[in-house]
Design a protein around this motif. Structure first.
Motif, PDB file in Angstrom:
ATOM      1  N   ALA A   1       0.835  -1.208   0.000  1.00 16.50           N
ATOM      2  CA  ALA A   1       0.000   0.000   0.000  1.00 16.50           C
ATOM      3  C   ALA A   1       0.870   1.258   0.000  1.00 16.50           C
ATOM      4  CB  ALA A   1      -0.929   0.000   1.208  1.00 16.50           C
ATOM      5  N   LEU A   2       2.014   1.196   0.676  1.00 18.79           N
ATOM      6  CA  LEU A   2       2.928   2.334   0.710  1.00 18.79           C
ATOM      7  C   LEU A   2       3.558   2.553  -0.670  1.00 18.79           C
ATOM      8  CD1 LEU A   2       4.082   4.380   2.799  1.00 18.79           C
ATOM      9  CD2 LEU A   2       6.076   2.860   2.990  1.00 18.79           C
ATOM     10  N   ILE A   3       3.888   1.460  -1.352  1.00 18.72           N
ATOM     11  CA  ILE A   3       4.447   1.559  -2.702  1.00 18.72           C
ATOM     12  C   ILE A   3       3.439   2.195  -3.647  1.00 18.72           C
ATOM     13  CG2 ILE A   3       5.291   0.243  -4.676  1.00 18.72           C
ATOM     14  CD1 ILE A   3       6.332  -1.843  -2.679  1.00 18.72           C
ATOM     15  N   GLU A   4       2.196   1.754  -3.556  1.00 15.91           N
ATOM     16  CA  GLU A   4       1.160   2.304  -4.425  1.00 15.91           C
ATOM     17  C   GLU A   4       0.941   3.787  -4.138  1.00 15.91           C
ATOM     18  OE1 GLU A   4      -1.635   3.068  -7.201  1.00 15.91           O
ATOM     19  OE2 GLU A   4      -0.262   1.359  -7.082  1.00 15.91           O
ATOM     20  N   LYS A   5       0.965   4.158  -2.873  1.00 18.17           N
ATOM     21  CA  LYS A   5       0.841   5.577  -2.530  1.00 18.17           C
ATOM     22  C   LYS A   5       2.001   6.362  -3.119  1.00 18.17           C
ATOM     23  CE  LYS A   5       0.540   8.787   1.370  1.00 18.17           C
ATOM     24  NZ  LYS A   5       0.520   8.945   2.840  1.00 18.17           N
ATOM     25  N   GLY A   6       3.189   5.793  -3.053  1.00 15.93           N
ATOM     26  CA  GLY A   6       4.354   6.457  -3.631  1.00 15.93           C
ATOM     27  C   GLY A   6       4.241   6.628  -5.133  1.00 15.93           C
ATOM     28  N   ALA A   7       3.621   5.663  -5.800  1.00  9.34           N
ATOM     29  CA  ALA A   7       3.429   5.766  -7.250  1.00  9.34           C
ATOM     30  C   ALA A   7       2.566   6.974  -7.590  1.00  9.34           C
ATOM     31  CB  ALA A   7       2.790   4.485  -7.778  1.00  9.34           C
ATOM     32  N   VAL A   8       1.515   7.176  -6.805  1.00 16.65           N
ATOM     33  CA  VAL A   8       0.635   8.327  -7.028  1.00 16.65           C
ATOM     34  C   VAL A   8       1.393   9.620  -6.761  1.00 16.65           C
ATOM     35  CG1 VAL A   8      -1.467   9.492  -6.253  1.00 16.65           C
ATOM     36  CG2 VAL A   8      -1.434   7.000  -6.483  1.00 16.65           C
ATOM     37  N   LEU A   9       2.165   9.654  -5.681  1.00 15.92           N
ATOM     38  CA  LEU A   9       2.910  10.861  -5.336  1.00 15.92           C
ATOM     39  C   LEU A   9       3.982  11.172  -6.376  1.00 15.92           C
ATOM     40  CD1 LEU A   9       3.296  10.223  -1.507  1.00 15.92           C
ATOM     41  CD2 LEU A   9       1.852  11.957  -2.590  1.00 15.92           C
ATOM     42  N   ALA A  10       4.630  10.139  -6.917  1.00 13.47           N
ATOM     43  CA  ALA A  10       5.631  10.364  -7.960  1.00 13.47           C
ATOM     44  C   ALA A  10       4.991  10.977  -9.201  1.00 13.47           C
ATOM     45  CB  ALA A  10       6.328   9.056  -8.311  1.00 13.47           C
ATOM     46  N   SER A  11       3.730  10.609  -9.462  1.00  7.59           N
ATOM     47  CA  SER A  11       3.015  11.223 -10.577  1.00  7.59           C
ATOM     48  C   SER A  11       2.728  12.692 -10.290  1.00  7.59           C
ATOM     49  CB  SER A  11       1.702  10.473 -10.838  1.00  7.59           C
ATOM     50  OG  SER A  11       1.951   9.173 -11.312  1.00  7.59           O
ATOM     51  N   VAL A  12       2.327  12.995  -9.058  1.00  9.81           N
ATOM     52  CA  VAL A  12       2.091  14.392  -8.685  1.00  9.81           C
ATOM     53  C   VAL A  12       3.373  15.208  -8.867  1.00  9.81           C
ATOM     54  CG1 VAL A  12       1.436  15.969  -6.822  1.00  9.81           C
ATOM     55  CG2 VAL A  12       0.298  13.750  -7.040  1.00  9.81           C
ATOM     56  N   GLY A  13       4.499  14.628  -8.460  1.00 11.33           N
ATOM     57  CA  GLY A  13       5.775  15.307  -8.591  1.00 11.33           C
ATOM     58  C   GLY A  13       6.316  15.332  -9.999  1.00 11.33           C
ATOM     59  N   ASN A  14       5.655  14.613 -10.922  1.00  7.76           N
ATOM     60  CA  ASN A  14       6.073  14.589 -12.321  1.00  7.76           C
ATOM     61  C   ASN A  14       7.524  14.113 -12.448  1.00  7.76           C
ATOM     62  OD1 ASN A  14       4.824  14.990 -14.807  1.00  7.76           O
ATOM     63  ND2 ASN A  14       5.687  17.023 -15.084  1.00  7.76           N
TER      64      ASN A  14
ATOM     65  N   MET B   1       2.619  20.935 -19.902  1.00  7.35           N
ATOM     66  CA  MET B   1       1.360  20.817 -19.171  1.00  7.35           C
ATOM     67  C   MET B   1       0.598  19.567 -19.570  1.00  7.35           C
ATOM     68  SD  MET B   1      -0.011  22.419 -16.701  1.00  7.35           S
ATOM     69  CE  MET B   1      -1.484  21.945 -15.774  1.00  7.35           C
ATOM     70  N   GLY B   2       0.823  19.066 -20.781  1.00  5.30           N
ATOM     71  CA  GLY B   2       0.188  17.817 -21.186  1.00  5.30           C
ATOM     72  C   GLY B   2       0.623  16.673 -20.297  1.00  5.30           C
ATOM     73  N   GLU B   3       1.899  16.657 -19.948  1.00  5.54           N
ATOM     74  CA  GLU B   3       2.394  15.606 -19.075  1.00  5.54           C
ATOM     75  C   GLU B   3       1.863  15.779 -17.661  1.00  5.54           C
ATOM     76  OE1 GLU B   3       6.322  13.029 -18.754  1.00  5.54           O
ATOM     77  OE2 GLU B   3       6.698  15.179 -18.841  1.00  5.54           O
ATOM     78  N   VAL B   4       1.763  17.020 -17.213  1.00  7.11           N
ATOM     79  CA  VAL B   4       1.252  17.283 -15.866  1.00  7.11           C
ATOM     80  C   VAL B   4      -0.165  16.752 -15.721  1.00  7.11           C
ATOM     81  CG1 VAL B   4       0.566  19.090 -14.252  1.00  7.11           C
ATOM     82  CG2 VAL B   4       2.749  19.274 -15.454  1.00  7.11           C
ATOM     83  N   THR B   5      -1.045  17.128 -16.639  1.00  2.00           N
ATOM     84  CA  THR B   5      -2.432  16.677 -16.519  1.00  2.00           C
ATOM     85  C   THR B   5      -2.534  15.171 -16.720  1.00  2.00           C
ATOM     86  OG1 THR B   5      -2.837  17.248 -18.846  1.00  2.00           O
ATOM     87  CG2 THR B   5      -3.390  18.904 -17.190  1.00  2.00           C
ATOM     88  N   GLY B   6      -1.658  14.609 -17.564  1.00  2.00           N
ATOM     89  CA  GLY B   6      -1.655  13.158 -17.723  1.00  2.00           C
ATOM     90  C   GLY B   6      -1.306  12.459 -16.416  1.00  2.00           C
ATOM     91  N   ASN B   7      -0.291  12.964 -15.716  1.00  2.95           N
ATOM     92  CA  ASN B   7       0.121  12.353 -14.456  1.00  2.95           C
ATOM     93  C   ASN B   7      -0.898  12.566 -13.351  1.00  2.95           C
ATOM     94  OD1 ASN B   7       2.515  11.122 -15.231  1.00  2.95           O
ATOM     95  ND2 ASN B   7       3.722  12.976 -14.920  1.00  2.95           N
TER      96      ASN B   7
ATOM     97  N   VAL C   1       7.618  18.719 -26.756  1.00  4.32           N
ATOM     98  CA  VAL C   1       6.293  18.543 -27.348  1.00  4.32           C
ATOM     99  C   VAL C   1       5.745  17.209 -26.878  1.00  4.32           C
ATOM    100  CG1 VAL C   1       4.966  18.417 -29.477  1.00  4.32           C
ATOM    101  CG2 VAL C   1       6.975  19.889 -29.355  1.00  4.32           C
ATOM    102  N   ARG C   2       4.663  17.244 -26.114  1.00  5.73           N
ATOM    103  CA  ARG C   2       4.108  16.025 -25.530  1.00  5.73           C
ATOM    104  C   ARG C   2       2.603  15.974 -25.739  1.00  5.73           C
ATOM    105  NH1 ARG C   2       7.282  18.074 -21.085  1.00  5.73           N
ATOM    106  NH2 ARG C   2       9.164  16.853 -20.747  1.00  5.73           N
ATOM    107  N   PRO C   3       2.058  14.788 -25.932  1.00  5.16           N
ATOM    108  CA  PRO C   3       0.603  14.627 -25.905  1.00  5.16           C
ATOM    109  C   PRO C   3       0.136  14.529 -24.466  1.00  5.16           C
ATOM    110  CG  PRO C   3       1.619  12.533 -26.314  1.00  5.16           C
ATOM    111  CD  PRO C   3       2.740  13.528 -26.221  1.00  5.16           C
ATOM    112  N   SER C   4      -1.145  14.388 -24.274  1.00  4.47           N
ATOM    113  CA  SER C   4      -1.681  14.385 -22.923  1.00  4.47           C
ATOM    114  C   SER C   4      -1.322  13.137 -22.133  1.00  4.47           C
ATOM    115  CB  SER C   4      -3.205  14.539 -22.953  1.00  4.47           C
ATOM    116  OG  SER C   4      -3.795  13.500 -23.703  1.00  4.47           O
ATOM    117  N   ASP C   5      -0.801  12.086 -22.798  1.00  2.07           N
ATOM    118  CA  ASP C   5      -0.397  10.914 -22.024  1.00  2.07           C
ATOM    119  C   ASP C   5       1.015  11.052 -21.481  1.00  2.07           C
ATOM    120  OD1 ASP C   5       1.040  10.672 -24.357  1.00  2.07           O
ATOM    121  OD2 ASP C   5       0.543   8.571 -24.715  1.00  2.07           O
TER     122      ASP C   5
END
Length: 460
Positions: free
Chosen positions: A42-55, A268-274, A442-446
């Protein structure tokens, strides 16, 4: 006189010794790379979400290479910095970093060996991250695939290549410490501030920087630059023709687009994707906090937005729009009108709304912005398709439009849709952008980078 100079020398020695004592940081003992089983799933999964927030992946992954293995060139006004390997490889990554070493890097901007980190790694924001979230991030990163990949040496001039100089930068500009709740604000507002100003480090792009590369004090979220793009202001000076609302900002962050504001492009495409990994409650909190910075629009701006809505559904007729000369006239706007009709109108005529149709330019922040950089980037390089799912897409016109044609198109867009004079520096910016002087991402939204020089790179 001799005593005077001896006194000056003594003061210099004492100050130098004091600075060295302040700047010197001890190494933290290495550890054996921890096993995945030592971390709670559960801690690893939480870290995955946080790493996405941090881009984290955007800076620590080269396009087409292994995730988090570093080596990405990060251009700065002072030279090129190469991102570090943050996989748990024991030789070239952070495999021998303890939790304490990781915490120090996040809190103080100092690596395990005691070296000061360059603020291209936004430790001035990450210092606000809580101990609990740092534990989750550590668990996630230490359970990634180890990759042996030493980054290239940084390309910085003397004395900036001496990391001791960074201690002076921190002394002047770095405010260390975890985020502290503002008791005068709601729980939701504080959560949004923690995510936006902390791990999300939004101000790193959306706040202007001084000559030393530090964020300008008193100009929080007043607009900045990132990877060859203008990061628009997220406070009262936002150039958005239709003022942002809580609901429109929530939708934009949640899905990467909004009908009044178009599709996220560039970094910003990467930010919203993450941010797609965050729960709605956190996106809602971020929107609440940012809207508090923007404030209520003035009556004048509200009236202007109402007028824009009245004319936005259909694109103007390039032969008859007020302020634009007939297409037979030999003016930049007139020539640009012809180019618009041939290359842009089919998608941007308002008959097919975003995200699969182009935004009507009456609503475009980029067309209304003080500088033309984002319009230039989009015209030249377009918006690549996301991988494996439906997405917004736009072709780039770098191969079909010459610099003077792009300049004419911009003159038309600016006049017809924003009612403003053409950007004075557009021609120079177009040439510099095409030449590669501005290293545009240049990035798409993913979130998969496909820059002008690496279109078609493999997914990370």
């Amino acid at each position: 006189m001799k005593r005077f100079w001896l006194g000056v020398l003594a003061i210099i020695i004492v100050c130098g010794a004091g600075f060295f004592a302040y700047a010197w940081k001890p190494a933290i003992d290495p550890v054996e790379p921890p096993q995945r089983s030592s971390f709670d799933p559960a801690l690893i999964e939480k870290g995955a979400v946080l790493a996405s927030v941090g881009n984290c992946t955007s800076c620590h992954t080269r396009p087409g290479e292994k995730s988090y293995a570093g080596g990405l060139a990060v251009p700065t006004p002072f030279g090129t910095i190469y991102s570090t390997n943050i996989t748990p490889d024991p030789q070239t990554g952070i495999g021998r970093w303890s939790q304490a070493a990781f915490d120090r890097a996040m809190r103080e901007g100092v690596d395990r060996e005691g070296r000061h980190l360059y603020p291209a790694f936004p430790f001035d924001h990450f210092t606000r991250v809580s101990d609990e979230d740092n534990r989750a991030l550590y668990a996630y990163l230490m359970t990634r695939q180890p990759v042996n990949n030493p980054p290239p040496p940084n390309e910085l001039p003397f004395p900036l290549d001496m990391r001791l100089v960074l201690a002076g930068w921190k002394l002047l500009f770095f405010d260390r410490g975890a985020y502290q709740n503002d008791a005068s604000q709601s729980t939701q507002w504080n959560r949004g501030a923690y995510l936006v100003d902390g791990l999300g480090h939004c101000g790193a792009c959306h706040t202007p920087r001084n000559r030393f590369g530090a964020e300008e004090k008193g100009s929080h979220m007043a607009g900045g630059e990132a990877e060859g793009w203008t990061a628009f202001a997220l406070e009262g000076t936002s150039p958005a023709p239709i003022p942002w609302t809580h609901d429109s900002l929530f939708a934009y962050l949640r899905q990467g687009w909004h009908a009044d504001h178009g599709v996220a492009n560039g970094p910003m495409g990467e930010v919203t994707g993450n941010l797609g990994r965050l729960p709605d409650a956190d996106i809602d909190a971020m929107a609440t906090y940012v809207m508090s910075l923007m404030g209520e629009p003035s009556a004048e701006r509200t009236a202007a937005a109402r007028a824009i809505r009245g004319r936005a559904p259909a694109a103007p007729d390039p032969a008859s729009t007020a302020g634009v000369a007939p297409t037979s006239a030999d003016t930049p706007a007139a020539r640009g009108a012809v180019i618009y009709q041939a290359a842009c109108a089919t998608c941007h005529d308002g008959s097919r709304p975003p995200p699969f149709g182009g935004i009507n330019f009456h609503l475009s922040s980029a067309v209304n912005a003080p500088d033309p950089q984002n319009v230039i980037n989009t015209v030249l390089f377009g918006l690549p398709a996301a991988s494996g799912r439906p997405s917004a897409i736009m072709p780039g016109f770098a191969a079909t439009l010459k610099d003077d044609q792009v300049n004419d198109l911009l003159a038309y867009l600016r006049d017809a849709f924003a009612g403003k004079p053409a950007w004075q520096d557009a021609a120079a910016r177009i040439a510099d952008t095409r030449s590669g002087k501005y290293q545009v991402s240049v990035r798409p939204s993913d979130g998969i980078e496909r820059g002008p020089d690496n279109v078609g790179a493999k997914d990370r």
